[in-house]
Design a protein around this motif. Sequence first.
Motif, PDB file in Angstrom:
ATOM      1  N   ALA A 268       0.838  -1.198   0.000  1.00  0.00           N
ATOM      2  CA  ALA A 268       0.000   0.000   0.000  1.00  0.00           C
ATOM      3  C   ALA A 268       0.871   1.245   0.000  1.00  0.00           C
ATOM      4  O   ALA A 268       2.112   1.166  -0.004  1.00  0.00           O
ATOM      5  CB  ALA A 268      -0.936  -0.028   1.203  1.00  0.00           C
ATOM      6  N   ALA A 269       0.248   2.386   0.006  1.00  0.00           N
ATOM      7  CA  ALA A 269       0.952   3.667  -0.111  1.00  0.00           C
ATOM      8  C   ALA A 269       2.081   3.769   0.909  1.00  0.00           C
ATOM      9  O   ALA A 269       1.887   3.518   2.105  1.00  0.00           O
ATOM     10  CB  ALA A 269      -0.023   4.816   0.080  1.00  0.00           C
ATOM     11  N   GLY A 270       3.267   4.102   0.407  1.00  0.00           N
ATOM     12  CA  GLY A 270       4.441   4.251   1.254  1.00  0.00           C
ATOM     13  C   GLY A 270       5.273   2.998   1.397  1.00  0.00           C
ATOM     14  O   GLY A 270       6.402   3.050   1.903  1.00  0.00           O
ATOM     15  N   ASP A 271       4.765   1.860   0.936  1.00  0.00           N
ATOM     16  CA  ASP A 271       5.455   0.587   1.114  1.00  0.00           C
ATOM     17  C   ASP A 271       6.522   0.367   0.038  1.00  0.00           C
ATOM     18  O   ASP A 271       6.462   0.928  -1.056  1.00  0.00           O
ATOM     19  CB  ASP A 271       4.468  -0.577   1.069  1.00  0.00           C
ATOM     20  CG  ASP A 271       3.566  -0.632   2.288  1.00  0.00           C
ATOM     21  OD1 ASP A 271       3.856   0.095   3.266  1.00  0.00           O
ATOM     22  OD2 ASP A 271       2.566  -1.367   2.247  1.00  0.00           O
TER      23      ASP A 271
ATOM     24  N   ARG B 290       4.508   6.840  -2.440  1.00  0.00           N
ATOM     25  CA  ARG B 290       4.335   5.904  -3.545  1.00  0.00           C
ATOM     26  C   ARG B 290       4.632   4.479  -3.091  1.00  0.00           C
ATOM     27  O   ARG B 290       5.141   4.259  -1.982  1.00  0.00           O
ATOM     28  CB  ARG B 290       5.204   6.305  -4.733  1.00  0.00           C
ATOM     29  CG  ARG B 290       6.687   6.433  -4.444  1.00  0.00           C
ATOM     30  CD  ARG B 290       7.500   6.805  -5.686  1.00  0.00           C
ATOM     31  NE  ARG B 290       7.008   7.949  -6.416  1.00  0.00           N
ATOM     32  CZ  ARG B 290       6.423   7.879  -7.609  1.00  0.00           C
ATOM     33  NH1 ARG B 290       6.270   6.703  -8.199  1.00  0.00           N
ATOM     34  NH2 ARG B 290       5.999   8.956  -8.208  1.00  0.00           N
ATOM     35  N   ILE B 291       4.333   3.511  -3.929  1.00  0.00           N
ATOM     36  CA  ILE B 291       4.729   2.122  -3.688  1.00  0.00           C
ATOM     37  C   ILE B 291       5.903   1.817  -4.608  1.00  0.00           C
ATOM     38  O   ILE B 291       5.837   2.051  -5.814  1.00  0.00           O
ATOM     39  CB  ILE B 291       3.574   1.142  -3.971  1.00  0.00           C
ATOM     40  CG1 ILE B 291       2.352   1.490  -3.123  1.00  0.00           C
ATOM     41  CG2 ILE B 291       4.021  -0.293  -3.690  1.00  0.00           C
ATOM     42  CD1 ILE B 291       1.127   0.632  -3.426  1.00  0.00           C
ATOM     43  N   THR B 292       6.963   1.298  -4.032  1.00  0.00           N
ATOM     44  CA  THR B 292       8.180   1.017  -4.794  1.00  0.00           C
ATOM     45  C   THR B 292       8.432  -0.478  -4.868  1.00  0.00           C
ATOM     46  O   THR B 292       8.463  -1.168  -3.841  1.00  0.00           O
ATOM     47  CB  THR B 292       9.396   1.709  -4.163  1.00  0.00           C
ATOM     48  OG1 THR B 292       9.193   3.122  -4.172  1.00  0.00           O
ATOM     49  CG2 THR B 292      10.676   1.370  -4.911  1.00  0.00           C
ATOM     50  N   TYR B 293       8.585  -0.971  -6.105  1.00  0.00           N
ATOM     51  CA  TYR B 293       9.001  -2.356  -6.358  1.00  0.00           C
ATOM     52  C   TYR B 293      10.420  -2.290  -6.907  1.00  0.00           C
ATOM     53  O   TYR B 293      10.658  -1.636  -7.927  1.00  0.00           O
ATOM     54  CB  TYR B 293       8.091  -3.015  -7.383  1.00  0.00           C
ATOM     55  CG  TYR B 293       6.658  -3.215  -6.930  1.00  0.00           C
ATOM     56  CD1 TYR B 293       6.212  -4.455  -6.479  1.00  0.00           C
ATOM     57  CD2 TYR B 293       5.749  -2.160  -6.962  1.00  0.00           C
ATOM     58  CE1 TYR B 293       4.895  -4.639  -6.077  1.00  0.00           C
ATOM     59  CE2 TYR B 293       4.433  -2.331  -6.559  1.00  0.00           C
ATOM     60  CZ  TYR B 293       4.010  -3.567  -6.116  1.00  0.00           C
ATOM     61  OH  TYR B 293       2.698  -3.749  -5.717  1.00  0.00           O
ATOM     62  N   GLN B 294      11.360  -2.949  -6.233  1.00  0.00           N
ATOM     63  CA  GLN B 294      12.739  -2.852  -6.708  1.00  0.00           C
ATOM     64  C   GLN B 294      13.496  -4.156  -6.512  1.00  0.00           C
ATOM     65  O   GLN B 294      13.233  -4.921  -5.578  1.00  0.00           O
ATOM     66  CB  GLN B 294      13.466  -1.712  -5.992  1.00  0.00           C
ATOM     67  CG  GLN B 294      13.666  -1.901  -4.513  1.00  0.00           C
ATOM     68  CD  GLN B 294      14.332  -0.678  -3.889  1.00  0.00           C
ATOM     69  OE1 GLN B 294      13.924   0.445  -4.110  1.00  0.00           O
ATOM     70  NE2 GLN B 294      15.381  -0.921  -3.100  1.00  0.00           N
ATOM     71  N   ALA B 295      14.411  -4.398  -7.436  1.00  0.00           N
ATOM     72  CA  ALA B 295      15.318  -5.529  -7.282  1.00  0.00           C
ATOM     73  C   ALA B 295      16.286  -5.242  -6.142  1.00  0.00           C
ATOM     74  O   ALA B 295      16.723  -4.095  -5.956  1.00  0.00           O
ATOM     75  CB  ALA B 295      16.079  -5.762  -8.574  1.00  0.00           C
ATOM     76  N   ALA B 296      16.598  -6.260  -5.381  1.00  0.00           N
ATOM     77  CA  ALA B 296      17.577  -6.095  -4.299  1.00  0.00           C
ATOM     78  C   ALA B 296      18.899  -5.613  -4.892  1.00  0.00           C
ATOM     79  O   ALA B 296      19.303  -6.040  -5.977  1.00  0.00           O
ATOM     80  CB  ALA B 296      17.757  -7.403  -3.549  1.00  0.00           C
TER      81      ALA B 296
ATOM     82  N   ILE C 265      -4.265   3.093 -10.691  1.00  0.00           N
ATOM     83  CA  ILE C 265      -3.286   2.593  -9.721  1.00  0.00           C
ATOM     84  C   ILE C 265      -2.076   3.541  -9.817  1.00  0.00           C
ATOM     85  O   ILE C 265      -1.167   3.335 -10.619  1.00  0.00           O
ATOM     86  CB  ILE C 265      -2.886   1.141 -10.008  1.00  0.00           C
ATOM     87  CG1 ILE C 265      -4.132   0.258 -10.086  1.00  0.00           C
ATOM     88  CG2 ILE C 265      -1.914   0.616  -8.963  1.00  0.00           C
ATOM     89  CD1 ILE C 265      -4.936   0.204  -8.809  1.00  0.00           C
ATOM     90  N   ASN C 266      -2.084   4.569  -9.019  1.00  0.00           N
ATOM     91  CA  ASN C 266      -1.155   5.691  -9.162  1.00  0.00           C
ATOM     92  C   ASN C 266       0.132   5.511  -8.371  1.00  0.00           C
ATOM     93  O   ASN C 266       0.217   4.693  -7.454  1.00  0.00           O
ATOM     94  CB  ASN C 266      -1.837   6.987  -8.714  1.00  0.00           C
ATOM     95  CG  ASN C 266      -3.104   7.289  -9.479  1.00  0.00           C
ATOM     96  OD1 ASN C 266      -3.208   6.975 -10.665  1.00  0.00           O
ATOM     97  ND2 ASN C 266      -4.073   7.896  -8.819  1.00  0.00           N
ATOM     98  N   TYR C 267       1.122   6.316  -8.724  1.00  0.00           N
ATOM     99  CA  TYR C 267       2.365   6.477  -7.962  1.00  0.00           C
ATOM    100  C   TYR C 267       3.031   5.144  -7.609  1.00  0.00           C
ATOM    101  O   TYR C 267       3.190   4.759  -6.454  1.00  0.00           O
ATOM    102  CB  TYR C 267       2.100   7.300  -6.699  1.00  0.00           C
ATOM    103  CG  TYR C 267       1.637   8.700  -7.003  1.00  0.00           C
ATOM    104  CD1 TYR C 267       2.511   9.622  -7.562  1.00  0.00           C
ATOM    105  CD2 TYR C 267       0.306   9.079  -6.789  1.00  0.00           C
ATOM    106  CE1 TYR C 267       2.085  10.915  -7.872  1.00  0.00           C
ATOM    107  CE2 TYR C 267      -0.127  10.361  -7.092  1.00  0.00           C
ATOM    108  CZ  TYR C 267       0.774  11.272  -7.644  1.00  0.00           C
ATOM    109  OH  TYR C 267       0.348  12.542  -7.961  1.00  0.00           O
ATOM    110  N   ILE C 268       3.407   4.441  -8.655  1.00  0.00           N
ATOM    111  CA  ILE C 268       4.159   3.189  -8.534  1.00  0.00           C
ATOM    112  C   ILE C 268       5.559   3.424  -9.081  1.00  0.00           C
ATOM    113  O   ILE C 268       5.724   4.034 -10.139  1.00  0.00           O
ATOM    114  CB  ILE C 268       3.481   2.060  -9.333  1.00  0.00           C
ATOM    115  CG1 ILE C 268       2.065   1.769  -8.807  1.00  0.00           C
ATOM    116  CG2 ILE C 268       4.347   0.809  -9.354  1.00  0.00           C
ATOM    117  CD1 ILE C 268       2.012   0.929  -7.578  1.00  0.00           C
TER     118      ILE C 268
END
Length: 640
Positions: free
Chosen positions: A34-37, A62-68, A214-217
Amino acid sequence: MAHTYFVSKQGSTQGKGTKEAPFLTISQAAEVAAAGDTVIVHEGEYREWVKPKFGGISDHRRITYQAAEGEKVIIKGSERIQSWEKVEGSIWKTVLPNEFFGEYNPYKEEIFGDWVVYNPGRHLGDVYLNGKSFYEKETYEQLVNPEIVTEVLDHWTRTVVPSHDPEQTKYVWFTEVDEENTTIFANFHDYDPNEELVEINVRKSCFYPEKTGINYITVRGFEMAQAATPWTPPTADQPGLIGAHWSKGWIIEDNIIHDSKCSAISIGKEGSTGHNFRTIRKDKPGYQYQLESVFKAKQVGWSKEKIGSHIIRNNTIYDCGQNGIVGHLGCVFSEIYNNHIYNIALKREFYGHEIAGIKLHAAIDVQIYDNRIHDCSLGTWLDWQVQGTRVSRNIYYRNNRDLFIEVTSGPHIVDHNILTADYAFDNHAQGGAYINNIIRGKMVHLKMLDRATPYHEPHSTEVAGFAPVYGGDDRFYNNIFIGDEGLDRVGTSHFNGYTTSLEEYIETVHQEDGDHDVFNKVEQPVYINKNAYFNGAVQFEREKENIVSDEFNPNIRIIEEGNEVYLSIDLPEDFETLQGEVHSTDTLERVRIVDADFENPDGSKVIIDTDLLGNQKQGNTVLGPISQLKKGSNHIKVWG
């Protein structure tokens, strides 16, 4: 309270997403983030379609998906197949129940939609051997003796152009689908497909929300590949291998994205505003349906507050069938920079009018800069409502065409770029400012009097009016035009006969009685000065200051050395005698139709004072995109 979730190939479907008990799939995290995660994904190969359920709330939440950090994470739209049976010779087959694909079978779905011009029955599926895609054939018989295609016809230029490596084109596949099974045949030549890495794409996307809004990804640091994406015209839903799906504020950065059947990154429209109605209904031209999509978009919230403002940066995008980056309407107010885009639409298994490294419609206030775009069927194509758009400091080479701007009224800026294709620039527009570019190759200049397209209130999606493209109302300052043997229409001489000021234009128009018909007859003003013309390039007849050397050949070359790119160019003895001004809102005449000034996206004064290398100019400089160009030989690093 913000959370950090962890995903690992050592995780579990029962995991909690903690470092000690990570999720097994990214999709598990996408269900709860969720937002901020932040979602951190550890090394490995993830064969899944990630569909974020929630978005962020603002740029700061925002929600951030990132590679380690330091780990290689691959998301694939494909599955590995190891159930191949030999049929004859080097031809093998695999038989898969249709349930294997679920509701979306890429081996049943064909390339289909508005503005598809050529498709001999080819599908959205693909076969990959050790990462290399095969070529689809139309019959089983063609697998036995695959024709090695070494030359094909480019549909735009009508010239013969090279295809992919002939050695690669012998790797071919064919499919048959009945009510129960999907059978894929492939010619693997000397390879045993059960011993090698053989994959087939099965999912439409790798990272794409099913819902809109689905905003701010943020998506950072992944490799993503092998998605069965459909054809993405501006009059249809536009899913990509990764995309925002009619949302706001995405950041897609530092990724490697490749082998999308059609489009890699989508910042485009969604289905409710029209979906291939021209092809399905056949009752109206696609142009009319595209007009309707603009108004339908307004009805579902197309505005700066809700849509666009994406950032696409530092990505490597290659080996896609249609587009590296695509978007209609949903791309507004975005930035696209420092991306390396290549090998787009070079397989030529299908063809349509929506193909380019970057293909955007309605790119209002979009800033495209510092990109390296090469080996594409077309480098960048900006179509309709190119208003407040800026194309700056990009390097184009080995494309069949470099730049196309179509049916728009401006204001748009193209500055400090290098264009080197024989067919450098299609200018089917008006209201542009072309400043400090190198343009080696022909420019095709066309009016479009039968297709009135929208223009907008400045820095807004509000429609202010419609206009055809009369041709002209362009500004060409401080450019270097370079011809070559066999090339025509290089330079600015196609503007001969045009007026050179708004005052002259108005005076000429009103010498006859009438209304709109009179405006169709008189050529719009053009503002052309201080350009250089070499090796057969021809100047505008009323240009007052220029350098013209018909016999001088600059021997321009783009040289690749690893990941570094160099410009090599020779310039004549008198090159440094003509200096060009720094142009800005104050020096660029307003565009006539839109009645708008050249400005930054925030409405402030634009000052075009930064060269291709990022150097800020303190005053007048030599012509072209690099301030340090000098007479004689130049060898300058422009990328890497």
